[in-house]
Design a protein around this motif. Structure first.
Motif, PDB file in Angstrom:
ATOM      1  N   ILE A  92       0.872  -1.177   0.000  1.00 29.00           N
ATOM      2  CA  ILE A  92       0.000   0.000   0.000  1.00 29.00           C
ATOM      3  C   ILE A  92       0.901   1.216   0.000  1.00 29.00           C
ATOM      4  N   LEU A  93       0.619   2.147  -0.905  1.00 27.94           N
ATOM      5  CA  LEU A  93       1.360   3.408  -0.975  1.00 27.94           C
ATOM      6  C   LEU A  93       0.595   4.509  -0.246  1.00 27.94           C
ATOM      7  N   THR A  94       1.340   5.444   0.320  1.00 25.81           N
ATOM      8  CA  THR A  94       0.749   6.635   0.906  1.00 25.81           C
ATOM      9  C   THR A  94       1.615   7.833   0.545  1.00 25.81           C
ATOM     10  N   SER A  95       0.956   8.972   0.349  1.00 24.60           N
ATOM     11  CA  SER A  95       1.695  10.182   0.000  1.00 24.60           C
ATOM     12  C   SER A  95       0.797  11.397   0.165  1.00 24.60           C
ATOM     13  N   GLY A  96       1.412  12.498   0.482  1.00 23.98           N
ATOM     14  CA  GLY A  96       0.707  13.768   0.481  1.00 23.98           C
ATOM     15  C   GLY A  96       1.001  14.553  -0.778  1.00 23.98           C
ATOM     16  N   HIS A  97       1.788  13.971  -1.678  1.00 24.48           N
ATOM     17  CA  HIS A  97       2.239  14.685  -2.877  1.00 24.48           C
ATOM     18  C   HIS A  97       1.873  14.008  -4.189  1.00 24.48           C
ATOM     19  N   LEU A  98       1.722  12.705  -4.169  1.00 22.68           N
ATOM     20  CA  LEU A  98       1.456  11.951  -5.390  1.00 22.68           C
ATOM     21  C   LEU A  98      -0.040  11.912  -5.670  1.00 22.68           C
ATOM     22  N   ALA A 100      -3.542  10.477  -6.628  1.00 20.73           N
ATOM     23  CA  ALA A 100      -4.070   9.128  -6.414  1.00 20.73           C
ATOM     24  C   ALA A 100      -4.041   8.294  -7.686  1.00 20.73           C
ATOM     25  N   HIS A 101      -4.389   8.886  -8.841  1.00 19.50           N
ATOM     26  CA  HIS A 101      -4.436   8.100 -10.073  1.00 19.50           C
ATOM     27  C   HIS A 101      -3.060   7.543 -10.449  1.00 19.50           C
ATOM     28  N   GLU A 102      -2.004   8.278 -10.130  1.00 17.20           N
ATOM     29  CA  GLU A 102      -0.657   7.784 -10.407  1.00 17.20           C
ATOM     30  C   GLU A 102      -0.303   6.642  -9.471  1.00 17.20           C
ATOM     31  N   ALA A 103      -0.607   6.811  -8.193  1.00 14.79           N
ATOM     32  CA  ALA A 103      -0.287   5.786  -7.207  1.00 14.79           C
ATOM     33  C   ALA A 103      -1.076   4.514  -7.446  1.00 14.79           C
ATOM     34  N   LEU A 104      -2.352   4.662  -7.774  1.00 11.37           N
ATOM     35  CA  LEU A 104      -3.210   3.489  -7.952  1.00 11.37           C
ATOM     36  C   LEU A 104      -2.782   2.621  -9.127  1.00 11.37           C
ATOM     37  N   SER A 105      -2.001   3.186 -10.054  1.00  8.52           N
ATOM     38  CA  SER A 105      -1.487   2.361 -11.148  1.00  8.52           C
ATOM     39  C   SER A 105      -0.379   1.426 -10.654  1.00  8.52           C
ATOM     40  N   ILE A 106       0.124   1.692  -9.444  1.00  9.63           N
ATOM     41  CA  ILE A 106       1.206   0.897  -8.864  1.00  9.63           C
ATOM     42  C   ILE A 106       0.672  -0.067  -7.803  1.00  9.63           C
ATOM     43  N   ALA A 107      -0.145   0.463  -6.884  1.00  8.05           N
ATOM     44  CA  ALA A 107      -0.623  -0.322  -5.738  1.00  8.05           C
ATOM     45  C   ALA A 107      -1.800   0.416  -5.104  1.00  8.05           C
ATOM     46  N   PRO A 108      -2.538  -0.251  -4.195  1.00  5.73           N
ATOM     47  CA  PRO A 108      -3.562   0.479  -3.443  1.00  5.73           C
ATOM     48  C   PRO A 108      -2.931   1.705  -2.779  1.00  5.73           C
ATOM     49  N   PHE A 109      -3.729   2.744  -2.600  1.00  7.15           N
ATOM     50  CA  PHE A 109      -3.203   4.045  -2.168  1.00  7.15           C
ATOM     51  C   PHE A 109      -4.117   4.692  -1.152  1.00  7.15           C
ATOM     52  N   ILE A 110      -3.504   5.366  -0.168  1.00  7.51           N
ATOM     53  CA  ILE A 110      -4.237   6.202   0.772  1.00  7.51           C
ATOM     54  C   ILE A 110      -3.484   7.526   0.877  1.00  7.51           C
ATOM     55  N   ALA A 111      -4.217   8.621   0.653  1.00  6.97           N
ATOM     56  CA  ALA A 111      -3.597   9.947   0.651  1.00  6.97           C
ATOM     57  C   ALA A 111      -3.343  10.430   2.077  1.00  6.97           C
ATOM     58  N   LYS A 112      -2.242  11.157   2.250  1.00  4.24           N
ATOM     59  CA  LYS A 112      -1.952  11.834   3.516  1.00  4.24           C
ATOM     60  C   LYS A 112      -2.612  13.197   3.470  1.00  4.24           C
ATOM     61  N   PRO A 113      -3.090  13.684   4.562  1.00  3.49           N
ATOM     62  CA  PRO A 113      -3.182  12.990   5.846  1.00  3.49           C
ATOM     63  C   PRO A 113      -4.319  11.979   5.822  1.00  3.49           C
ATOM     64  N   TYR A 114      -4.096  10.821   6.407  1.00  3.48           N
ATOM     65  CA  TYR A 114      -5.117   9.778   6.445  1.00  3.48           C
ATOM     66  C   TYR A 114      -5.549   9.545   7.883  1.00  3.48           C
ATOM     67  N   SER A 115      -6.757   9.038   8.044  1.00  5.10           N
ATOM     68  CA  SER A 115      -7.175   8.644   9.386  1.00  5.10           C
ATOM     69  C   SER A 115      -6.585   7.266   9.654  1.00  5.10           C
ATOM     70  N   ILE A 116      -6.172   7.044  10.883  1.00  5.86           N
ATOM     71  CA  ILE A 116      -5.604   5.755  11.263  1.00  5.86           C
ATOM     72  C   ILE A 116      -6.616   4.640  11.003  1.00  5.86           C
ATOM     73  N   ALA A 117      -7.874   4.892  11.334  1.00  2.78           N
ATOM     74  CA  ALA A 117      -8.915   3.873  11.138  1.00  2.78           C
ATOM     75  C   ALA A 117      -9.029   3.477   9.673  1.00  2.78           C
ATOM     76  N   LYS A 118      -8.996   4.457   8.775  1.00  4.16           N
ATOM     77  CA  LYS A 118      -9.084   4.137   7.343  1.00  4.16           C
ATOM     78  C   LYS A 118      -7.840   3.396   6.871  1.00  4.16           C
ATOM     79  N   ALA A 119      -6.676   3.761   7.377  1.00  4.31           N
ATOM     80  CA  ALA A 119      -5.448   3.074   6.994  1.00  4.31           C
ATOM     81  C   ALA A 119      -5.497   1.612   7.441  1.00  4.31           C
ATOM     82  N   ILE A 120      -5.928   1.370   8.673  1.00  2.72           N
ATOM     83  CA  ILE A 120      -6.018  -0.002   9.177  1.00  2.72           C
ATOM     84  C   ILE A 120      -7.062  -0.791   8.390  1.00  2.72           C
ATOM     85  N   ALA A 121      -8.183  -0.165   8.087  1.00  2.14           N
ATOM     86  CA  ALA A 121      -9.223  -0.848   7.304  1.00  2.14           C
ATOM     87  C   ALA A 121      -8.704  -1.216   5.911  1.00  2.14           C
TER      88      ALA A 121
END
Length: 137
Positions: A92-98, A100-121
């Motif tokens: 899973i990738l995370t970034s505050g700069h990338l 989402a469409h670019e990241a999702l071509s590589i792996a599942p993605f969650i944008a920063k800032p993210y909620s901990i609950a959503k990241a764990i889910a």
């Protein structure tokens, strides 16, 4: 004080998550919350450090990695190498700069800032767990 996160994998060996994040406070926060949720966690401060963990042979179920980090490679390159050399391992990738469409071509993605609950889910869903975390965003 009760654990705010039910243990998603209480009935089996804990899944191991490699958290790759150069920002120490973010890395500590997500790692602690993942441990509280029942995961085994290994921490790495860079993609280079993560490659060392992967080379050690320690079983890793999922790599949760930031994209922008110092070092010879970034998180996106780390994800590409994992997909090539460890096809069974989830990323899973995370970034505050990338974007989402670019990241999702590589792996599942969650944008920063993210909620901990959503990241764990997202981690739990990516690992294919059928458990209900009972977390709210």
């Amino acid at each position: 004080m009760s654990n705010p996160h039910p243990l998603p994998h209480a009935d089996r060996t804990p899944r191991t998550i490699l958290v790759v994040e150069d920002e120490i406070l973010i890395r500590m926060l997500i790692s602690d919350e993942l441990r509280d949720a029942g995961f085994e966690v290994i921490e790495a401060a860079s993609a280079d450090d993560a490659l060392g963990v992967l080379a050690s042979g320690h079983p890793i179920d999922l790599v949760f990695t930031d994209v922008r980090m110092p070092g010879s490679i970034d998180g996106a390159e780390l994800a590409s190498r994992i997909k090539k050399n460890h096809a069974e391992m989830q990323v899973i990738l995370t970034s505050g700069h990338l974007p989402a469409h670019e990241a999702l071509s590589i792996a599942p993605f969650i944008a920063k800032p993210y909620s901990i609950a959503k990241a764990i889910a997202l981690i739990d869903a990516t690992l294919g767990s059928i458990s209900d975390l009972g977390l709210s965003a």
